[in-house]
Design a protein around this motif. Structure first.
Motif, PDB file in Angstrom:
ATOM      1  N   PRO A 202       8.652  22.977   4.674  1.00 18.29           N
ATOM      2  CA  PRO A 202       8.272  22.549   6.027  1.00 18.29           C
ATOM      3  C   PRO A 202       6.814  22.124   6.047  1.00 18.29           C
ATOM      4  O   PRO A 202       6.017  22.544   5.201  1.00 18.29           O
ATOM      5  CB  PRO A 202       8.503  23.809   6.873  1.00 18.29           C
ATOM      6  CG  PRO A 202       9.473  24.635   6.078  1.00 18.29           C
ATOM      7  CD  PRO A 202       9.168  24.355   4.641  1.00 18.29           C
ATOM      8  N   TYR A 204       2.995  21.624   6.278  1.00 20.91           N
ATOM      9  CA  TYR A 204       1.877  22.571   6.258  1.00 20.91           C
ATOM     10  C   TYR A 204       0.593  21.832   5.907  1.00 20.91           C
ATOM     11  O   TYR A 204       0.610  20.664   5.487  1.00 20.91           O
ATOM     12  CB  TYR A 204       2.137  23.737   5.293  1.00 20.91           C
ATOM     13  CG  TYR A 204       2.034  23.394   3.820  1.00 20.91           C
ATOM     14  CD1 TYR A 204       0.822  23.499   3.145  1.00 20.91           C
ATOM     15  CD2 TYR A 204       3.154  22.998   3.088  1.00 20.91           C
ATOM     16  CE1 TYR A 204       0.724  23.199   1.789  1.00 20.91           C
ATOM     17  CE2 TYR A 204       3.067  22.701   1.749  1.00 20.91           C
ATOM     18  CZ  TYR A 204       1.856  22.802   1.097  1.00 20.91           C
ATOM     19  OH  TYR A 204       1.745  22.504  -0.241  1.00 20.91           O
ATOM     20  N   ARG A 302       5.526  27.350  12.250  1.00 23.35           N
ATOM     21  CA  ARG A 302       6.927  27.750  12.219  1.00 23.35           C
ATOM     22  C   ARG A 302       7.355  28.156  13.622  1.00 23.35           C
ATOM     23  O   ARG A 302       6.529  28.295  14.523  1.00 23.35           O
ATOM     24  CB  ARG A 302       7.132  28.922  11.258  1.00 23.35           C
ATOM     25  CG  ARG A 302       6.319  30.173  11.617  1.00 23.35           C
ATOM     26  CD  ARG A 302       6.605  31.325  10.679  1.00 23.35           C
ATOM     27  NE  ARG A 302       5.673  32.430  10.888  1.00 23.35           N
ATOM     28  CZ  ARG A 302       5.839  33.407  11.782  1.00 23.35           C
ATOM     29  NH1 ARG A 302       6.912  33.413  12.567  1.00 23.35           N
ATOM     30  NH2 ARG A 302       4.934  34.387  11.888  1.00 23.35           N
ATOM     31  N   ARG A 303       8.653  28.334  13.801  1.00 22.56           N
ATOM     32  CA  ARG A 303       9.139  28.971  15.017  1.00 22.56           C
ATOM     33  C   ARG A 303       8.794  30.452  14.966  1.00 22.56           C
ATOM     34  O   ARG A 303       8.862  31.074  13.906  1.00 22.56           O
ATOM     35  CB  ARG A 303      10.642  28.776  15.164  1.00 22.56           C
ATOM     36  CG  ARG A 303      11.048  27.317  15.388  1.00 22.56           C
ATOM     37  CD  ARG A 303      12.557  27.201  15.581  1.00 22.56           C
ATOM     38  NE  ARG A 303      12.946  25.816  15.818  1.00 22.56           N
ATOM     39  CZ  ARG A 303      13.226  24.943  14.851  1.00 22.56           C
ATOM     40  NH1 ARG A 303      13.136  25.334  13.576  1.00 22.56           N
ATOM     41  NH2 ARG A 303      13.573  23.720  15.141  1.00 22.56           N
ATOM     42  N   ASP A 306      11.177  32.783  13.219  1.00 24.14           N
ATOM     43  CA  ASP A 306      11.453  32.582  11.793  1.00 24.14           C
ATOM     44  C   ASP A 306      10.476  33.367  10.937  1.00 24.14           C
ATOM     45  O   ASP A 306       9.367  33.702  11.371  1.00 24.14           O
ATOM     46  CB  ASP A 306      11.361  31.097  11.428  1.00 24.14           C
ATOM     47  CG  ASP A 306      12.455  30.268  12.072  1.00 24.14           C
ATOM     48  OD1 ASP A 306      13.447  30.870  12.543  1.00 24.14           O
ATOM     49  OD2 ASP A 306      12.306  29.034  12.115  1.00 24.14           O
ATOM     50  N   THR A 309       7.096  30.494   6.210  1.00 23.93           N
ATOM     51  CA  THR A 309       7.799  29.407   5.512  1.00 23.93           C
ATOM     52  C   THR A 309       7.337  29.193   4.081  1.00 23.93           C
ATOM     53  O   THR A 309       8.057  28.571   3.295  1.00 23.93           O
ATOM     54  CB  THR A 309       7.619  28.091   6.285  1.00 23.93           C
ATOM     55  OG1 THR A 309       6.222  27.806   6.411  1.00 23.93           O
ATOM     56  CG2 THR A 309       8.231  28.205   7.675  1.00 23.93           C
ATOM     57  N   SER A 327       7.728  27.164  -1.892  1.00 29.05           N
ATOM     58  CA  SER A 327       8.804  27.230  -0.908  1.00 29.05           C
ATOM     59  C   SER A 327      10.084  26.786  -1.592  1.00 29.05           C
ATOM     60  O   SER A 327      10.213  25.625  -1.988  1.00 29.05           O
ATOM     61  CB  SER A 327       8.505  26.334   0.298  1.00 29.05           C
ATOM     62  OG  SER A 327       9.588  26.307   1.205  1.00 29.05           O
TER      63      SER A 327
END
Length: 456
Positions: A202, A204, A302-303, A306, A309, A327
């Motif tokens: 994701p 970053y 992130r959410r 969650d 990540t 990741s």
């Protein structure tokens, strides 16, 4: 509020210049009811100007006249990611001491913030911004909410923007923004890693700050939010509703954290949204005064529901600082030369200021070099030139894609594991020399900005 007339201004620009992007933006703002068009919007709206979508606009932009820069994930995703970097001079009539300050929005929420205007004098101070404060002092010049003009030499400069889709990078230099008797230089480098393929991490950011003072000084590295803030060990976590960002402090290895807050009413700043009552901020600092220090941080939005990540590890050798960001099957290695432009770590060798190498399942799939001439990884040459500059590379079985910003280069050499079928430079087919003994391809010319190499 003063922003209510914004769609009207956009309609005026659209009608004056036939600009479909301004037309589309004005319609979007009106339809989403972020702002309301006034009578001038009715008068200026020209229905003959066809609105154009913003999706083909650059996702990284440096506004050279004011020295601000924006990095975003997408134009058509309201939950997308946006990071802004502030440079420029303290011009009339708001003297904010915010050079090299950042803001970050993700998942539809503001995470790392700047106070809304109008606000009290504190909102102009260095302590109220996401930059570095030296010995508890403001940056140069008088602090005023309004009614003065700063000096042109009290400024920050942003440059070296390179955007290659999967990767973007820029640099902010705030050396002139501080009292020269206190600070020799402060340079902030930002790498943005976008998610573009299925296996990619994701989105970053890697944030590298190199600060040199004239004497041992207390250095406060600052972040602000309207949400919740926690800091311990090497991690700062900011949470705003259903969005969060994990800030891993890779360097310095030992940091002290001071967390404070200020009511928006006390700061005389309007609420940006229902529920926002305070601004919370953290000062991360080395435990002892230092004359030169490097802050290296990885920011991973992130959410809030969650798990983090990415996993982050520190790399440090003589004259070198870096981070490995992992990741899934992807392992990114970002390296920064502290003095001489000589990089050697993690199987990577480079002549340059900084670089990033991405390995997927152990294979190099992307790489970038900044301020350099040569980059290799795992014994294979990836890039070389007789000039100097920046390059971002992406490798697949079908193609090699390169984005370049070079100075005084007569030729470039790119990694090609097999003979190319076609090579395009700046959109036009170009002759090339394939060097089988080097597993590389050489191109000659002064104008090489975009390269696409196709294999059978």
């Amino acid at each position: 509020p003063w922003t209510e007339g914004l769609p009207s201004v956009l309609y005026r620009l659209a009608s004056e210049y036939g600009d479909g992007y301004a037309q589309g933006m004005g319609l979007r703002q009106t339809q989403e009811r972020r702002w309301h068009a006034d009578i001038f919007g009715f008068l200026w709206y020209d229905p003959s100007v066809a609105p154009q979508p913003l999706t083909d606009w650059p996702r990284a932009k440096l506004f050279r006249d004011i020295d601000w820069a924006m990095l975003r994930s997408a134009w058509d995703d309201p939950k997308g990611l946006l990071l802004g970097l502030k440079g420029g001079q303290k011009d009339w009539d708001h003297a904010h001491h915010d050079t090299n300050s950042i803001v970050l929005y993700a998942h539809g929420r503001p995470l790392i913030i700047d106070l809304l205007y109008p606000h009290d004098i504190w909102g102009c101070r260095t302590e109220a911004h996401n930059t570095i404060m030296v010995d508890g002092k403001d940056q140069r010049g008088e602090v005023r909410v309004a009614g003065m003009r700063g000096q042109p030499d009290q400024r920050g400069v942003i440059g070296d923007l390179l955007d290659a889709g999967w990767y973007a990078r820029l640099v902010g230099d705030a050396s002139l923004a501080y009292e020269q008797g206190d600070v020799r230089s402060f340079v902030r480098e930002i790498m943005y890693l976008r998610h573009v393929r299925g296996a990619d991490p994701p989105d970053y950011f890697v944030l590298f700050d190199d600060v040199s003072a004239t004497h041992p000084a207390r250095l406060d590295w600052l972040l602000h939010t309207y949400g919740d803030l926690d800091a311990s060990g090497d991690r700062i976590t900011i949470t705003q509703d259903d969005a969060a960002v994990d800030v891993t402090m890779v360097a310095p290895p030992r940091l002290e954290y001071e967390i404070a807050s200020k009511a928006l009413e006390e700061a005389r700043s309007p609420k940006p949204f229902d529920g926002a009552e305070r601004v919370r901020y953290v000062k991360a600092r080395p435990p002892e005064p230092v004359q030169r220090e490097q802050f290296l941080a990885v920011l991973a939005p992130r959410r809030a529901s969650d798990a983090p990540t990415v996993a982050v590890q520190r790399i440090e050798t003589a004259g070198l600082l870096g981070a490995v960001v992992s990741s899934g099957s992807v392992r990114d290695c970002a390296l920064f030369a502290l003095d001489a432009p000589d990089i050697r770590a993690d199987g990577i060798e480079a002549i340059g200021r900084s670089c990033l190498v991405r390995r997927t399942d152990g294979r190099v799939t992307a790489a970038a070099l900044q301020g350099g001439q040569r980059l290799s990884a795992d014994g294979a040459l990836l890039f070389e030139t007789d000039g100097c500059g920046h390059v971002a590379l992406a490798f697949t079985d079908e193609a090699v894609d390169a984005t370049l910003d070079l100075y005084d280069a007569h030729w470039v050499r790119l990694r090609c594991a097999k003979a190319p079928q076609q090579v395009f430079v700046n959109g036009h087919e170009r002759k090339f020399d394939y060097e089988a003994d080097r597993n590389s391809m050489r191109l000659d010319g002064y104008d090489i900005r975009e390269v696409r190499v196709l294999f059978e």
